[in-house]
Write a protein that holds these residues in place. Structure first.
Motif, PDB file in Angstrom:
ATOM      1  N   LYS A  78       0.809  -1.205   0.000  1.00 13.44           N
ATOM      2  CA  LYS A  78       0.000   0.000   0.000  1.00 13.44           C
ATOM      3  C   LYS A  78       0.849   1.264   0.000  1.00 13.44           C
ATOM      4  CE  LYS A  78      -4.044  -1.997   2.297  1.00 13.44           C
ATOM      5  NZ  LYS A  78      -4.900  -1.950   3.519  1.00 13.44           N
ATOM      6  N   SER A  79       2.115   1.138   0.449  1.00 13.82           N
ATOM      7  CA  SER A  79       2.980   2.313   0.568  1.00 13.82           C
ATOM      8  C   SER A  79       4.084   2.302  -0.474  1.00 13.82           C
ATOM      9  CB  SER A  79       3.595   2.365   1.978  1.00 13.82           C
ATOM     10  OG  SER A  79       2.595   2.373   2.955  1.00 13.82           O
ATOM     11  N   ALA A  80       3.805   1.732  -1.619  1.00 18.19           N
ATOM     12  CA  ALA A  80       4.821   1.561  -2.650  1.00 18.19           C
ATOM     13  C   ALA A  80       5.344   2.885  -3.191  1.00 18.19           C
ATOM     14  CB  ALA A  80       4.266   0.719  -3.799  1.00 18.19           C
ATOM     15  N   SER A  81       4.654   3.980  -2.917  1.00 23.74           N
ATOM     16  CA  SER A  81       5.118   5.270  -3.406  1.00 23.74           C
ATOM     17  C   SER A  81       6.111   5.919  -2.453  1.00 23.74           C
ATOM     18  CB  SER A  81       3.934   6.207  -3.624  1.00 23.74           C
ATOM     19  OG  SER A  81       3.253   6.432  -2.398  1.00 23.74           O
ATOM     20  N   ALA A  82       6.271   5.370  -1.233  1.00 22.53           N
ATOM     21  CA  ALA A  82       7.226   5.916  -0.281  1.00 22.53           C
ATOM     22  C   ALA A  82       8.630   5.746  -0.835  1.00 22.53           C
ATOM     23  CB  ALA A  82       7.092   5.220   1.066  1.00 22.53           C
ATOM     24  N   ASP A  83       9.522   6.692  -0.542  1.00 17.98           N
ATOM     25  CA  ASP A  83      10.863   6.599  -1.112  1.00 17.98           C
ATOM     26  C   ASP A  83      11.938   6.280  -0.081  1.00 17.98           C
ATOM     27  OD1 ASP A  83      11.151   8.992   0.248  1.00 17.98           O
ATOM     28  OD2 ASP A  83      11.081  10.226  -1.553  1.00 17.98           O
ATOM     29  N   MET A  84      11.572   5.989   1.163  1.00 17.49           N
ATOM     30  CA  MET A  84      12.553   5.630   2.181  1.00 17.49           C
ATOM     31  C   MET A  84      11.990   4.496   3.032  1.00 17.49           C
ATOM     32  SD  MET A  84      14.328   8.020   5.135  1.00 17.49           S
ATOM     33  CE  MET A  84      15.134   9.049   3.909  1.00 17.49           C
ATOM     34  N   LEU A  85      12.752   3.416   3.170  1.00 20.09           N
ATOM     35  CA  LEU A  85      12.273   2.247   3.893  1.00 20.09           C
ATOM     36  C   LEU A  85      13.324   1.779   4.894  1.00 20.09           C
ATOM     37  CD1 LEU A  85      10.212  -0.040   4.301  1.00 20.09           C
ATOM     38  CD2 LEU A  85      11.320  -1.248   2.386  1.00 20.09           C
ATOM     39  N   TYR A  86      12.919   1.643   6.166  1.00 20.80           N
ATOM     40  CA  TYR A  86      13.795   1.172   7.243  1.00 20.80           C
ATOM     41  C   TYR A  86      13.432  -0.264   7.607  1.00 20.80           C
ATOM     42  CZ  TYR A  86      14.923   6.107   8.016  1.00 20.80           C
ATOM     43  OH  TYR A  86      15.327   7.407   7.863  1.00 20.80           O
ATOM     44  N   MET A  87      14.381  -1.172   7.420  1.00 20.48           N
ATOM     45  CA  MET A  87      14.179  -2.562   7.838  1.00 20.48           C
ATOM     46  C   MET A  87      15.455  -3.097   8.479  1.00 20.48           C
ATOM     47  SD  MET A  87      11.850  -4.088   4.705  1.00 20.48           S
ATOM     48  CE  MET A  87      11.293  -5.473   5.683  1.00 20.48           C
TER      49      MET A  87
END
Length: 214
Positions: A16-25
């Motif tokens: 659902k958040s595929a448009s976000a450009d920063m991902l913390y994992m």
């Protein structure tokens, strides 16, 4: 820059958040990268530090073609997919603390790369004398290896992976700030070791990159 913090069971949230450009994992005991992450084609920054990832999918770099910052420090990576050579956006690559013995020759064609962290990587290709000359020498060596050319003996370069004309870019400033924080942590831990081995609360082992640390 929008941010997305994704839990281990947040597959639906990732889609659902595929448009976000920063991902913390970071530090989530991940062993692989899910398809939902590879579908986030607009990602620009991906943080995967401190997991148990042993390999990146072959389509990792072709799927995440907008990626500018990739932090995969302290995983179990033994190599990188050759497809990295086709990437045209990547500027910062943090590989520190992975059992990588060889960089792919294709990495030499990532002309956008400005920052590379290789500390605590047991590299034999390129050899350490090349690694010690900095990023421009490393990329040149990798390109030359594909063409079967000999790497020329050159004067040792300043240990920096930064193109000075680019030093005002946000990604470079982030890399420099990361380096500064990790140096402070390392000094604090060395100081605590000198006081009988007592560790300073709040500090963990220094694992981050500096200007092309070798």
């Amino acid at each position: 820059m929008s941010e997305l913090r994704l839990s281990l069971d947040g597959e639906e949230g990732a889609e659902k958040s595929a448009s976000a450009d920063m991902l913390y994992m970071s530090r989530r005991a991940l062993r692989n990268i899910s398809a939902s992450v590879l579908n986030m084609t607009h990602l620009k920054s991906l943080y995967l530090e401190g997991n148990e990832i042993s390999s990146l999918p072959e389509r990792f770099f072709s799927s995440l073609s907008s990626l500018v910052w990739l932090d995969v420090r302290n995983n179990r990576l033994t190599g990188l997919p050759a497809s990295i050579g086709q990437h045209r956006c990547l500027k910062t690559l943090l590989l520190e603390g992975n059992p990588i013995s060889a960089l792919p020759p294709e990495l030499g064609h990532v002309i956008t790369l400005k920052a590379l962290s290789l500390r605590k990587c047991p590299l034999t290709f390129p050899p350490q004398d090349v690694v010690g000359r900095g990023l421009p020498a490393i990329l040149h060596y990798l390109r030359a290896s594909q063409l079967g050319e000999e790497f020329p003996v050159v004067e040792k370069l300043r240990l920096s992976e930064l193109d000075q004309s680019e030093e005002d870019e946000p990604e470079i400033r982030r890399f420099q700030e990361l380096r500064r924080r990790m140096i402070q942590m390392e000094r604090a831990e060395l100081g605590s070791a000198g006081d009988g081995g007592t560790r300073t609360p709040g500090f963990r082992s220094c694992r981050a990159g500096s200007h092309h640390e070798t």
